[in-house]
Scaffold this motif. Sequence first.
Motif, short mmCIF file in Angstrom:
data_model
loop_
_atom_site.label_atom_id
_atom_site.label_comp_id
_atom_site.label_asym_id
_atom_site.label_seq_id
_atom_site.Cartn_x
_atom_site.Cartn_y
_atom_site.Cartn_z
N ALA A 225 9.11 -7.27 3.29
CA ALA A 225 8.47 -5.91 2.92
C ALA A 225 6.91 -6.62 2.72
N GLU A 226 7.09 -7.57 2.00
CA GLU A 226 5.52 -8.25 1.81
C GLU A 226 4.90 -8.88 3.19
N GLU A 227 5.91 -9.16 3.90
CA GLU A 227 5.17 -9.65 5.42
C GLU A 227 4.74 -8.45 6.20
N ILE A 228 5.50 -7.28 6.30
CA ILE A 228 4.71 -6.10 6.93
C ILE A 228 3.80 -5.52 6.28
N LEU A 229 3.93 -5.49 4.78
CA LEU A 229 2.63 -5.20 4.02
C LEU A 229 1.36 -6.04 4.35
N ASP A 230 1.67 -7.20 4.28
CA ASP A 230 0.36 -8.04 4.67
C ASP A 230 -0.27 -7.72 6.18
N SER A 231 0.34 -7.19 7.09
CA SER A 231 0.07 -6.71 8.36
C SER A 231 -0.40 -5.51 8.40
N ILE A 232 -0.11 -4.49 7.69
CA ILE A 232 -0.66 -3.51 7.48
C ILE A 232 -2.02 -3.48 6.52
N ARG A 233 -2.05 -4.39 5.66
CA ARG A 233 -3.41 -4.83 5.10
C ARG A 233 -4.47 -5.17 6.17
N ALA A 234 -3.85 -5.96 7.18
CA ALA A 234 -4.84 -6.75 8.10
C ALA A 234 -5.35 -5.82 8.95
N VAL A 235 -4.65 -4.69 9.42
CA VAL A 235 -5.18 -3.77 10.32
C VAL A 235 -6.49 -2.93 9.82
#
Length: 344
Positions: A225-235
């Motif tokens: 979830a942290e990996e996906i959350l980092d990607s969401i924040r990056a967009v």
Amino acid sequence: PLVDRLAATASARAAVISRGRKASSARRYDRGGWASLIFRVRHRGFEDIWPPLLLVLLVSAAWTPLVATGTVSDGVCDAIDTYQSAFSLLMTVLSLLLAFRLNRAAHRHYEARGLCGLMIAKSREVSIGAIAHFSADPKMRDALCEIAVAYPVAFHVHLTGGGGARPKSELRAMLEGIVDEATLGVLLDASHWPNTLTLIAQQRLDAALAAARATDRAVLAVMFAEEILDSIRAVAVALGGCERIMGTPLPFVYVSHLRTFLVLVLCFGVPLVFACSWGWAAIGLAPLVAFCFLGVEAASIECERPFSGTPSKNHHDLERFAIAVSAEVEEMLRCAQRASKFAF
């Protein structure tokens, strides 16, 4: 499943997303094409520079006959030649001002392209993470992949200013087959699609974590979830960068100063100074020199705002990015379906 919805609506959705860009405005890389580039009139920013260019033509057409026919005495031309060195200095300073202007505009243009690339890469990462880590929960996998596909569409609509201008029926068609009806209703009522999608994605991710805490995969679920959350924040970071570029033009004082001297030097300097030595040719040469300088200003105007609701060849094609991400997520979901049939 999302993969079937994407396949069923791909063509119609692509047509709606691409409707704002004419076929003649499509961006294509062409190593050759000298003839088509040199003699192409459209997409060169003429609409931004024709008033001063016309003024140069009028001044040169009015002044040159006076010089060429001897109406203006030789003494006037001698006096003009005396100050030609000062005019050359002005042309040098003007060239430096234009070079800096174009450099900053081009930097903004390529920075925006890099941010678009970041948005695409992180949207892919969201979908890849969802497909890889939530294979046992197809509903949650599709819920996160929906965000990955919808975000580039929202990114495009937001930056081109189409959210308020486009009818809701068209906006609905853009996301048809991607998000569920409830989410679509929330988006259509929102003024900022990307922020809304980012919020929904984090809520869905939180729900997935809540469900995983009761299982023996809780630790792994938190890591994923942290990996996906980092990607969401990056967009969201990519969008913020593009908003900054679109909302912060070069300082008024710089552009005002540059255009003042462009008009003075090109409209009243070039025709008056060089008519004595060029003769009748000044009627054609003065506008040609002016077009060379004003063309740099036109290029700067086009480059400093890389996105537009009525795009030309000089604006980034966000439509193609949105369609490409949709096709890639569909393909990844199909690959996951095929891979699930094999035991490892």
